[in-house]
Design an enzyme around this catalytic site. Structure first.
Site, short mmCIF file in Angstrom:
data_model
loop_
_atom_site.label_atom_id
_atom_site.label_comp_id
_atom_site.label_asym_id
_atom_site.label_seq_id
_atom_site.Cartn_x
_atom_site.Cartn_y
_atom_site.Cartn_z
N ARG A 68 85.57 20.52 27.92
CA ARG A 68 84.21 19.89 28.68
C ARG A 68 82.81 20.78 28.37
NH1 ARG A 68 86.07 15.80 29.59
NH2 ARG A 68 87.15 15.25 31.56
N ASN A 98 85.15 14.65 23.29
CA ASN A 98 83.79 13.61 23.61
C ASN A 98 82.95 14.69 25.24
OD1 ASN A 98 85.99 14.21 25.19
ND2 ASN A 98 86.07 12.50 26.97
N HIS A 187 92.76 7.40 20.23
CA HIS A 187 93.31 6.73 21.51
C HIS A 187 92.28 5.19 21.50
CE1 HIS A 187 92.04 6.86 26.00
NE2 HIS A 187 91.15 5.38 25.40
N ASP A 313 96.24 16.04 27.75
CA ASP A 313 94.60 15.38 28.02
C ASP A 313 94.64 16.03 29.43
OD1 ASP A 313 93.06 13.62 28.07
OD2 ASP A 313 94.35 11.96 28.23
#
Ligand code: DOR
Length: 436
Positions: A68, A98, A187, A313
């Site tokens: 993050r 991401n 993914h 994950d």
């Protein structure tokens, strides 16, 4: 000079199992492995850690960690995520791209690697396959590879465009000559089938009135990528396989000699879509929790070698985000601190196989196996995990080292607990407590 001695454990690595103490030198490498290392004459600077009744293994490697940072530091940071990893027995983690901005350039990759310098474990980063993970044009994988990035993925989404994915594979094959692996990880999720869905499509989604994501959204992309890998010679790693059909596709591809690898997450072999019955978004994840048959197939894939690694994950989300209605909350759940215990509690596999799935097999996917997951012998880097396979405990997300609390195993009784984690010779976890 020896700085640390781990006494009393059973040593387990890719070469087998034996009773041995392990001495670690001040160069961060293993100095000795012997049945009885007496630390008494070694001077007061030597730290001795009790490992009696424990198993001492190479540290674990997580190929799928959402840290993050940059962008969502309220949910996790490189530092807090690395603390979760250390507490879970990991010595290396791979950051997913991401973030905001996405890790799609050497500059952002450099930022994450720099933040990783102060982390408790070795932080590696993936790079995005496409610019901004938007699926429209290829990211500069070459400049990221030059920094040491070995795995590329748009994780959080799959690359939808067939032609672009083919080009990404050709690009990756071209980069391989530089002497390190270049892995394209996918993914697998077709937006056209998954869009608007919030859980597995099946009996439970019908009963709950929540739009579903069909298994085929994953399986069609696995199929496409296997075909493109066959055509291009690229090495593809399939992330978080969740359906029986996907496992079977990878099983057949491997039997036909295609050099692909695959991971399964802890939640995809321990939880089913029935967990969504209370509309609690803690159980919302992508790919979604599937049926009991899918869980059985994932377990079978872990048992027979179709699936190479257990990945977490680890996907932290703030309580505020997760307390939204099911269809509005973001997908994802924590995983680093509970993966070992869930594998030991839920998988009917020999201990050596579980540790292989957590340690040297994921290390090999990234080409890290000389440093992490390496056999425990003099000269090897001291990246080690010591766990008590018999210790029982109850998962309490409120005690997590994460900045988030979205662990779906609240209250679950599990077996197997990390006692010490050693990274580059430094004991970053001692007796279950992070040291910084
Ligand atoms: O559940 C998920 N959460 N799946 C993903 O692919 C992304 C992840 C996240 O970043 O939260």
């Amino acid at each position: 000079m020896t700085q640390l001695v781990l006494r009393g454990a059973t040593v387990l690595d890719a070469t087998g199992e034996r009773r041995a103490d392990v001495a670690v030198g001040d160069d961060g490498r293993i100095a000795a492995v012997a049945p009885d290392i007496d630390a008494t004459g070694m001077g007061p600077a030597v730290r001795v850690l009790d490992a009696a009744g424990c198993v001492l293994t190479p540290g674990f490697v997580d190929l799928h960690t959402h840290l993050r940072e940059p962008g969502k530091e309220e949910a996790e940071t490189v530092e807090s995520g690395s603390r979760c990893a250390a507490l879970g027995g990991y010595t290396a983690i791979l950051a997913m791209p991401n973030t905001t901005p996405a890790i799609d350039s050497a500059a952002v990759a450099r930022l994450v690697l720099d933040l990783g310098e102060k982390a408790l474990v070795d932080v590696h980063t993936s790079g995005a396959i496409t610019v901004g993970r938007e699926g429209a044009s290829l990211a500069p994988m070459g400049e990221m590879a030059a920094l040491g990035v070995r795995l590329f993925t748009d994780d959080g989404a799959g690359v939808q465009d067939d032609r672009l994915m083919r080009r990404a594979m050709e690009y990756a094959v071209g980069l391989r000559g530089r002497g390190q692996p270049v892995v394209l990880a996918q993914h697998c999720e077709l937006d056209s089938l998954a869009e608007g869905g919030h859980m597995n499509e099946g009996a439970w989604s019908s009963r709950l009135g929540i739009p579903g994501i069909p298994a085929e959204a994953e399986e069609l992309m696995v199929m496409r990528d296997l075909a493109l890998a066959r055509r291009t010679g690229a090495v593809v790693h399939f992330q978080h396989l969740s359906t029986a059909g996907s496992v079977e596709l990878v099983r057949r591809a491997k039997a036909a000699g295609l050099p692909c690898t695959a991971e399964a997450t802890t939640h995809h072999f321990t939880l089913t879509d029935a967990a969504c019955a209370g509309y609690d978004a803690t159980f919302k994840v992508n790919p979604p929790l599937r049926t009991a048959d899918d869980v059985a197939a994932v377990r079978e894939g872990l048992a027979d070698g179709t699936i190479d690694c257990i990945a977490t994950d680890h996907a932290p989300h703030t309580q505020e985000a997760k307390e939204q209605p099911f269809d509005q909350a973001p997908p994802g759940m924590l995983g680093l601190e509970t993966a070992l215990a869930l594998a030991l509690t839920e998988l009917d596999l020999p201990l050596a196989r579980i540790v292989a799935l957590l340690s040297w097999q994921p290390a090999r996917v990234l080409g890290l196996d000389a440093v992490h997951g390496a056999p425990i012998e003099p000269g090897a880097p001291a990246n080690l995990c010591v766990f008590d396979p018999a210790a029982t405990w109850t998962v309490d997300p409120d005690r997590s080292a994460s900045r988030s609390r979205n662990n779906p195993y609240r209250g679950r009784a599990v077996r197997g607990r990390v006692r010490h984690t050693v990274v580059g010779g430094e004991p970053v976890v001692i007796d279950g407590e992070a040291q910084r």
